[in-house]
Design an enzyme around this catalytic site. Sequence first.
Site, PDB file in Angstrom:
ATOM      1  N   GLY A 108      85.414   1.886 -22.207  1.00 23.28           N
ATOM      2  CA  GLY A 108      83.964   2.069 -21.976  1.00 23.28           C
ATOM      3  C   GLY A 108      84.288   0.645 -22.504  1.00 23.28           C
TER       4      GLY A 108
ATOM      5  N   PHE B  98      85.926   7.773 -18.024  1.00 21.67           N
ATOM      6  CA  PHE B  98      86.804   8.415 -19.379  1.00 21.67           C
ATOM      7  C   PHE B  98      86.917  10.129 -19.351  1.00 21.67           C
ATOM      8  CE2 PHE B  98      83.405   6.465 -21.786  1.00 21.67           C
ATOM      9  CZ  PHE B  98      82.569   7.242 -22.082  1.00 21.67           C
TER      10      PHE B  98
ATOM     11  N   HIS C 218      80.002   7.343 -30.299  1.00 19.92           N
ATOM     12  CA  HIS C 218      77.947   7.363 -31.131  1.00 19.92           C
ATOM     13  C   HIS C 218      78.289   7.507 -29.407  1.00 19.92           C
ATOM     14  CE1 HIS C 218      76.060   3.333 -30.468  1.00 19.92           C
ATOM     15  NE2 HIS C 218      76.603   3.594 -29.348  1.00 19.92           N
TER      16      HIS C 218
HETATM   17  C1  SAM Z   1      77.288   2.122 -25.246  1.00 19.69           C
HETATM   18  S1  SAM Z   1      78.171   0.877 -23.725  1.00 19.69           S
HETATM   19  C2  SAM Z   1      79.811  -0.209 -24.945  1.00 19.69           C
HETATM   20  C3  SAM Z   1      80.647  -1.003 -23.976  1.00 19.69           C
HETATM   21  C4  SAM Z   1      81.233  -2.160 -24.946  1.00 19.69           C
HETATM   22  N1  SAM Z   1      82.316  -0.865 -25.335  1.00 19.69           N
HETATM   23  C5  SAM Z   1      80.342  -2.865 -25.645  1.00 19.69           C
HETATM   24  O1  SAM Z   1      80.905  -2.162 -26.847  1.00 19.69           O
HETATM   25  O2  SAM Z   1      79.808  -3.737 -25.528  1.00 19.69           O
HETATM   26  C6  SAM Z   1      78.901   2.613 -23.503  1.00 19.69           C
HETATM   27  C7  SAM Z   1      80.270   2.092 -21.938  1.00 19.69           C
HETATM   28  O3  SAM Z   1      80.168   3.022 -21.870  1.00 19.69           O
HETATM   29  C8  SAM Z   1      80.561   3.799 -20.559  1.00 19.69           C
HETATM   30  N2  SAM Z   1      81.000   4.721 -19.798  1.00 19.69           N
HETATM   31  C9  SAM Z   1      79.672   5.671 -19.995  1.00 19.69           C
HETATM   32  N3  SAM Z   1      80.203   7.313 -19.705  1.00 19.69           N
HETATM   33  C10 SAM Z   1      81.699   6.673 -18.719  1.00 19.69           C
HETATM   34  C11 SAM Z   1      82.816   7.131 -17.937  1.00 19.69           C
HETATM   35  N4  SAM Z   1      81.921   8.669 -17.571  1.00 19.69           N
HETATM   36  N5  SAM Z   1      83.604   6.660 -17.979  1.00 19.69           N
HETATM   37  C12 SAM Z   1      84.164   5.201 -18.421  1.00 19.69           C
HETATM   38  N6  SAM Z   1      82.688   4.174 -18.793  1.00 19.69           N
HETATM   39  C13 SAM Z   1      81.889   5.141 -19.609  1.00 19.69           C
HETATM   40  C14 SAM Z   1      79.224   2.849 -19.866  1.00 19.69           C
HETATM   41  O4  SAM Z   1      79.251   2.262 -18.907  1.00 19.69           O
HETATM   42  C15 SAM Z   1      78.830   1.319 -20.894  1.00 19.69           C
HETATM   43  O5  SAM Z   1      79.856   0.340 -20.428  1.00 19.69           O
END
Ligand code: SAM
Length: 338
Positions: free
Chosen positions: A179, A230, A248
């Site tokens: 992510g 994920f 979170h």
């Molecule tokens: C709050 S952001 C955090 C991004 C990064 N880790 C940061 O701190 O800048 C949450 C991330 O989870 C990813 N995400 C949400 N659902 C997902 C999934 N089912 N599979 C993979 N990534 C996912 C989103 O695209 C996003 O980039």
Amino acid sequence: MHDTPPPEFVELLDVVRGYQRSRALTVAAELGIADLLADGPRPADDLAAATGTHAPTLYRVLRALASIGVFSEDADRRFALTAMGEYLRRDHPLSVDPAARMFGAEYEWRAWGELAHSVRTGETAAVHALGTDVWEYRRRHPEHGEIFDATMRTFSRADNAGLLAAHDFGRYGTVADIGGGTGAVLAAVLSAHPATRGILFDQEQVVADAGPVLRRAGVADRVDVVPGDFFDTIPEGADAYLLVRILHDWMDEEAARILRGVRAAMAPGARVLVVDAVVGPPNEDPAAKSLDLMMLVSVGGRERTEAEWTTLLTAAGLDLVAVTRATPNKHVIEAVRV
Ligand SMILES: C[S@@+](CC[C@H](N)C(=O)[O-])C[C@H]1O[C@@H](n2cnc3c(N)ncnc32)[C@H](O)[C@@H]1O
């Protein structure tokens, strides 16, 4: 009776009216006012002409923002950037512009308008307001997805120094950022540790924008970019699995599913590195506790206390081995396979 209203009364009313400032700031960000002031002070009328807005009304919004230090106003109704306002410039590495446009976006307002629904039912306000979760909403509205990703890049850049100081990533051959968004955290980790390789894993439409971030940092040749979900698959073989601001976003059941997937993918000696808030004691830690409300309203997730992290990790077959503060509201929570 008091001659002037008691400070607690004033402070409470200020909280009540907080959204009005937020709204004004979002409008200024949407109009790109800070960029228009990048070369120096300009009269309000000039700014109105450049933004196609109603001059006397734009003036009122800008003077209100100047009264709280976002801009400064001189006697001739000319506005300039202040130290705070500089962060609204879109070219600033720590630009708050995307955050102002994301938190002030119409869909976020609709979600927050349903906080009482969450309180009555425990459900996610955004799902109630939008008829879908925010991830799907942003997939359907890529312009909002891009603003969200840019907001994450700013948050990452703000936290990266603290993260690198809190944890020695140099001991890992490969770090997988699960992510990992558009790669701002991984880029910083790999820049600091030239012998370490990376895997950037996120949704397809998100990692599609990672190239420039990784190239600018000079680390693109050390990163495997892997699109995916994920909840389905986690890339195998890394020595550290980084989850920054991921868990979170989810309630315990989904968070444990993600962690179980990580556990299954990791080698026996590998580490899980969760970077999130650890909620402080009663009456303290307003940053984590208001972030927790954001998770409740927007994504249907939650912030956790250390005891709650231990329970969650245990449920996924992991042992919490260390908690280190990285920034005022982010900790590195380290875990290994039981
Ligand atoms: C709050 S952001 C955090 C991004 C990064 N880790 C940061 O701190 O800048 C949450 C991330 O989870 C990813 N995400 C949400 N659902 C997902 C999934 N089912 N599979 C993979 N990534 C996912 C989103 O695209 C996003 O980039």
